[in-house]
Design an enzyme around this catalytic site. Structure first.
Site, PDB file in Angstrom:
ATOM      1  CG  LEU A 272      -1.794  -1.269   1.387  1.00 32.12           C
ATOM      2  CD1 LEU A 272      -2.722  -1.119   2.584  1.00 32.12           C
ATOM      3  CD2 LEU A 272      -2.586  -1.578   0.125  1.00 32.12           C
ATOM      4  CG  ASP A 273       3.178   4.301  -3.131  1.00 30.17           C
ATOM      5  OD1 ASP A 273       4.368   4.247  -2.783  1.00 30.17           O
ATOM      6  OD2 ASP A 273       2.669   5.301  -3.674  1.00 30.17           O
ATOM      7  CB  ALA A 274       1.996   7.284  -0.588  1.00 31.52           C
ATOM      8  CB  ILE A 275      -1.241   3.489   2.867  1.00 31.98           C
ATOM      9  CG1 ILE A 275      -2.714   3.127   3.098  1.00 31.98           C
ATOM     10  CG2 ILE A 275      -0.402   3.233   4.098  1.00 31.98           C
ATOM     11  CD1 ILE A 275      -3.543   3.083   1.840  1.00 31.98           C
TER      12      ILE A 275
END
Length: 619
Positions: A272-275
């Site tokens: 989960l990128d830059a969540i």
């Protein structure tokens, strides 16, 4: 046309935190084996209610739509995995772009070339591969996604991805916070057409957003022409990466469909990128909000219903205490990036002492049952500096930046609330970050670099190696000049033929590093004391040494992991680690026996030792 629900910020009351109430009402062990439909009611619906109920949205309608999406994909394996069995010491990952290695003749796709390299050189070394975003994109080397459901044709196709997933555990990026300005959704927004017209956040440009935490120094709001005039849309990471509006449940539904596609095409780990920036509330910092944590819990529950052995990995490049919050109450991320590790390991080797690294490590709690740290020292991004906040003294911090610049690195900045800028990350090849110490460059680059990697793979958690660490890749200054982006310095693209020539040259840095790291990784994979959740205690040794003790879950193996942080020989007093017992002791790395009655163990410059009472296997 636009439905961003940006409410007034209210600081959460942690005494009545929803996750804690939820855990008490429906603990995991009470619902682990129920039917998927019942589990949905017990665990998914309350999360949807928590996020969308206060907004006046029809929760039952949203839940019905989610169930319709999930129905064809529900797993018969409704029982959760035993948390200890989710992973083992055998798990080691590679981080790479799909085109980090290219053939000059271009007769096969980059993903196929990557597969060839993995099969020929790393099949018996690594168990998993994180292929950085392999979708069509417009900027940020893949993180401005144009189409989430297609493979970038310049890299290959889904068959190429599947071929890698058949041999390795595949980690896939889910870039949820933002989408490319060239995406179909944003084009619909600009034209006032559904559904994209309701997928973004537009606010009055006079709104005070100075308190919003920023990872960049670009303006937060991006002006866009629409049929309703100029709209100013939220863009946390830059004006080609437009933030999505998760206050609209239609956006969540879109991403549930994307998640299902990834899981069904071989994804084992979902990153989960830059969540942390996902949810926006005016008047708040717009990072780590309670709704963001709840949506992560929701995604975890959906993944568990479809593919119980898949894991969530959260990427939150923030100070350590904030980062740890993404374990939740054992109901958010299975794995969190250990962002404090890279700068602290580098600093320890620059300063030739272990004090800050040891202090940090002593403050780190064991990962909760069913969770683990995702350990790394280098990645496609720079070395984040925010995780050093409160850990490095001002003078050391400045020395760190000075050394990185001297070794060829760049410094990327972020905007502060008062309009000033501060370092956000160091952009440098980790191999070149190890050129020397605070005293300057020296001849110990390769041993120092190998020491940094051995520390990383010894710690509690799952180790991940960036491909350019395994290949001892130097700074790519030409790429920085070509792209105008500082991060390109550590995103080199190897010519396959040239790489093979280097790997076949016994004394090249590439050959030496890959050979030695491959041996160490294979040796590590055999030791139960290196299970991601095995016990870990920090050792109190002389400052030039960094050491810790690992003990296997079955308590049948102990390993004392000791590392010389200096370019000078150091002597370990074995009494300092209470090396006693009826079993013989061995150093796995040097393959030597420690005789009974021996009280001193010598470590050459930057040498590591794995001193154990039980040899499991030899690589």
């Amino acid at each position: 046309m636009l439905t961003p629900v940006l409410q007034k910020y209210k600081r959460p009351s942690y005494g009545s935190d929803y996750s804690l109430k939820f855990a008490i009402l429906t603990p995991m062990d009470k619902v682990a084996s129920v039917a998927p439909s019942e589990r949905f009611v017990l665990r998914v619906k309350p999360l949807v209610e928590s996020v969308y109920g206060p907004l006046g949205i029809d929760v039952d309608g949203v839940c019905d739509r989610i169930q319709t999406l999930l129905a064809p994909h529900l797993s018969n394996a409704a029982r959760d995995l035993n948390p200890i069995d989710r992973w083992s010491q055998d798990d080691v990952l590679l981080i790479t772009y799909g085109d980090s290695i290219l053939r000059s003749d271009q007769k096969e796709s980059p993903l196929r070339t990557l597969h060839d390299f993995l099969s020929n050189y790393l099949r018996d070394v690594l168990t998993g591969v994180h292929i950085l975003p392999f979708f069509p994109y417009s900027s940020d080397d893949g993180f401005a996604v144009i189409d989430y459901l297609q493979v970038n044709p310049e890299l290959g196709d889904w068959k190429d991805v599947g071929r890698i997933a058949e041999q390795f555990d595949l980690m896939t990026d889910l870039v949820m916070n933002h989408v490319s300005s060239q995406s179909q959704w944003f084009q619909q927004f600009k034209q006032g057409q559904p559904p994209g017209c309701d997928y973004f956040i537009a606010i009055d440009p006079e709104t005070d957003v100075s308190g919003v935490v920023r990872p960049r120094n670009t303006a937060l709001l991006c002006p866009v022409e629409t049929p309703d005039g100029t709209q100013h849309v939220w863009a946390t990471f830059g004006h080609d990466q437009i933030d999505l509006n998760f206050a609209n449940p239609d956006v969540l539904l879109e991403f549930i469909g994307i998640i299902l596609h990834y899981l069904n095409t071989g994804t084992k780990l979902l990153r989960l990128d830059a969540i942390g920036y996902l949810w926006k509330t005016l008047g708040s910092p717009c990072i780590h909000l309670q709704e963001t944590h709840t949506l992560i819990k929701l995604i975890r529950e959906i993944v568990a219903l479809v593919k119980p052995d898949a894991s969530l990995v959260t990427e939150t490049n923030v100070p350590n205490r904030e980062n740890l919050s993404y374990f939740g109450n054992r109901n958010e991320a299975h794995l969190i990036y250990n962002f404090s590790l890279p700068p602290l390991v580098v600093n320890a080797l620059l300063q030739e002492r272990s004090d800050h690294l040891k202090t940090w490590m002593m403050s780190m709690p064991p990962a909760p049952l069913g969770c683990a740290y995702f350990n790394f020292t280098a990645s496609h991004d720079g070395m984040g500096m925010r995780p050093t906040e409160g850990l490095l003294e001002a003078e050391e911090y400045e020395t760190f930046l000075r050394c990185m610049k001297a070794f060829g690195g760049e410094i990327s900045m972020r905007a502060q609330a008062d309009g000033s800028e501060s370092p956000y990350e160091v952009n440098i090849s980790l191999f070149d970050a190890m050129k020397g110490t605070a005293q300057g460059e020296d001849e110990w680059q390769i041993p120092r670099f190998l020491c940094s990697q051995t520390i990383m793979m010894s710690l509690e958690g799952i180790p991940a190696f960036y491909i350019h660490s395994l290949l001892a890749t130097s700074n790519d200054h030409e790429a920085v000049q070509r792209t105008g982006r500082k991060r390109s310095i550590n995103r080199h693209q190897w010519n396959y033929d040239h790489l093979l020539a280097q790997l076949q040259t016994p004394d090249s840095a590439q050959s030496l590093v890959l050979r030695d790291l491959s041996r160490l990784i294979q040796l590590r994979r055999q030791q139960p004391a290196f299970h991601p959740n095995a016990t870990q205690y920090t050792l109190h040794l002389q400052p030039a040494l960094f050491g810790f003790w690992r003990q296997s879950i079955g308590r049948d193996q102990s390993i004392f992991s000791i590392h010389n942080l200096t370019p000078r020989p150091q002597v370990l007093n074995l009494r300092d680690i209470n090396l006693i017992g009826i079993d013989p002791w061995f150093d796995l790395i040097s393959d030597t026996v420690i005789p009974e009655g021996m009280y001193e163990f010598s470590l050459p410059p930057y040498q590591s030792a794995w001193i154990t009472n039980k040899v499991q296997a030899k690589a």
